[in-house]
Write a protein that holds these residues in place. Sequence first.
Motif, short mmCIF file in Angstrom:
data_model
loop_
_atom_site.label_atom_id
_atom_site.label_comp_id
_atom_site.label_asym_id
_atom_site.label_seq_id
_atom_site.Cartn_x
_atom_site.Cartn_y
_atom_site.Cartn_z
N SER A 348 -2.81 -32.69 -0.36
CA SER A 348 -3.04 -34.14 -0.34
C SER A 348 -2.46 -34.86 -1.55
O SER A 348 -2.31 -36.09 -1.53
CB SER A 348 -4.54 -34.44 -0.24
N ILE A 349 -2.14 -34.13 -2.60
CA ILE A 349 -1.59 -34.78 -3.80
C ILE A 349 -0.08 -34.56 -3.92
O ILE A 349 0.52 -34.88 -4.93
CB ILE A 349 -2.30 -34.31 -5.08
N ARG A 350 0.52 -33.99 -2.87
CA ARG A 350 1.96 -33.82 -2.90
C ARG A 350 2.67 -35.17 -2.79
O ARG A 350 2.37 -35.97 -1.91
CB ARG A 350 2.41 -32.92 -1.74
N GLY A 351 3.62 -35.36 -3.68
CA GLY A 351 4.42 -36.58 -3.65
C GLY A 351 5.84 -36.27 -3.26
O GLY A 351 6.09 -35.57 -2.26
N GLU A 352 6.78 -36.76 -4.04
CA GLU A 352 8.20 -36.58 -3.74
C GLU A 352 8.56 -35.09 -3.68
O GLU A 352 8.12 -34.30 -4.50
CB GLU A 352 9.05 -37.27 -4.81
N LYS A 353 9.37 -34.74 -2.69
CA LYS A 353 9.73 -33.35 -2.46
C LYS A 353 11.22 -33.12 -2.72
O LYS A 353 12.05 -33.96 -2.35
CB LYS A 353 9.40 -32.95 -1.01
N ILE A 354 11.53 -32.00 -3.35
CA ILE A 354 12.91 -31.54 -3.42
C ILE A 354 12.96 -30.12 -2.88
O ILE A 354 11.96 -29.39 -2.93
CB ILE A 354 13.49 -31.59 -4.85
N GLU A 355 14.10 -29.71 -2.34
CA GLU A 355 14.26 -28.38 -1.78
C GLU A 355 15.56 -27.76 -2.26
O GLU A 355 16.53 -28.45 -2.57
CB GLU A 355 14.29 -28.45 -0.25
N PHE A 356 15.54 -26.43 -2.34
CA PHE A 356 16.76 -25.68 -2.64
C PHE A 356 16.73 -24.39 -1.84
O PHE A 356 15.69 -23.72 -1.76
CB PHE A 356 16.85 -25.35 -4.14
N GLU A 357 17.84 -24.02 -1.27
CA GLU A 357 17.96 -22.74 -0.59
C GLU A 357 19.38 -22.22 -0.80
O GLU A 357 20.36 -22.95 -0.58
CB GLU A 357 17.67 -22.87 0.90
N GLY A 358 19.47 -20.99 -1.27
CA GLY A 358 20.78 -20.39 -1.50
C GLY A 358 20.67 -19.15 -2.34
O GLY A 358 19.57 -18.63 -2.60
#
Length: 486
Positions: A348-358
Amino acid sequence: MDFKQVKENEEKAVLKNKNVVDSDFWRQKYHIQGIVGLINDPNGFSQFNGEYHMFYQWNPLSTEHKNKTWAHSKSHDLLHWERCETALRPDTWYSKNGVYSGSGIVIDGKLYLFYTGNVKDAEGNRESYQCIAVSEDGEHFDRWEPSIVNQPDGYTRHIRDPKIWEKDGKYYAVLGIQSEKLEGKVVLYSSENIKNWKFEGEIAGANHGKLKDFGFMWECPDYFQLKDEKTGKIIDLLVASPQGLEPQGDLYNNKYQTGYFFGKLDYEKPEFEIRSEFVEIDRGHDFYAPQSMEDNKGRRIVVGWMGVPEDEDFPTVKNEWIHCLTLPRKLKVRDGKLYQEPISEMVSIRGEKIEFEGFVKGEKEIGKGKTYELIVKFSDISSDFGLKLRVGKNSETVVKFDFEDKKLVLDRSCGAQADKSVRKVFLGDRKDLELRIFVDNSSIEVFVNNGEEVFSSRIFPLENADKIIVFAENETKVKLEKWEWQ
């Protein structure tokens, strides 16, 4: 101290230091902490009138272990906490030198707190009183005269930290105690009416049953049951914080430890029949005196003190505050092993998300942040790999898998904290590894493979240290998700 001055002195200390404390960039965002002064053990963890209540040891006058009160916070979601009026102060004859740890229970629509009152004479001789306070609204408490005075025969005055529960219409409590041979023990008491208590006997401890030398005092015991999710069997657990264990390799490297035994409580003997080794609940630098409760969703939730007794060399002392509690965790048993999982409310406190895969070989910066959650999956493992968090000038916290030794390592040596030691746990051969990590302004909590192991440590990076770096010696597949906390 004059009892009438206790509250007045507390208020003066808060007003004097609050502005300095609030400006400290190490103040936590989602962890319970004192508004000033020192906090330690969580107490009276309970759910009452639809809200979670957390009480905790608090010295509002300084960062020393003195003048202990029960501070009080409440929450609807275990994350956003509202500070309440101090629940218990050392303003009675039976608690004049400190209101020590204990627990809470709800009975017939009232919240009962069961705690230890501490009294010392001019020579430092101790008397201990196990006491009860009761509330109809969860915030204002009537205190009863002591229910248990001092200790049974064969034990020293070190008796404290009652944890209470109900079974078949009868009330029980475990307490930590020290024998006259200076051995840590756990004893069992019972009550028919919550007010009058009977000593049942010693159920566990150093040189009790098959357990040999194992510390000079066992603090903050906790007893509860969990169902094994795989076998369906009901498992009894006894949690305790033994003092006096010597380090053994990667084990017992904190000043004092906290762990659990699987077993079976025999109420008639009485005895807790130990059926496992002692297992440290948390592998980090800062975890002690946890307390659990079962909420109305059927979850067994635990919170610990993110600190250890007699380990007070923290940089926040200069700003007149020290310590915090851990984030709440859900306990479960799966195939004979205790797991700890972040509570579901964390999303519930998650804000802006970034992702990385490699694939990563060497180092790769993948983002920035100071307070956030990470989920990182590593696969195709063939070398050392890990994460560097809160990275900046003279700052970084490293979570690393040592491929040769098959150990996960938490290294906080590059930061403002005085203790530069590392903590490790053996994981064995791994084809892949998942880490779920929570980073607050001055802490890190690492959950390994869905809570198979956990590390909790305070960290003190410099103010602008915020880089997140993934590294691997050989090419390693990485999938990472990061959420800034709102």
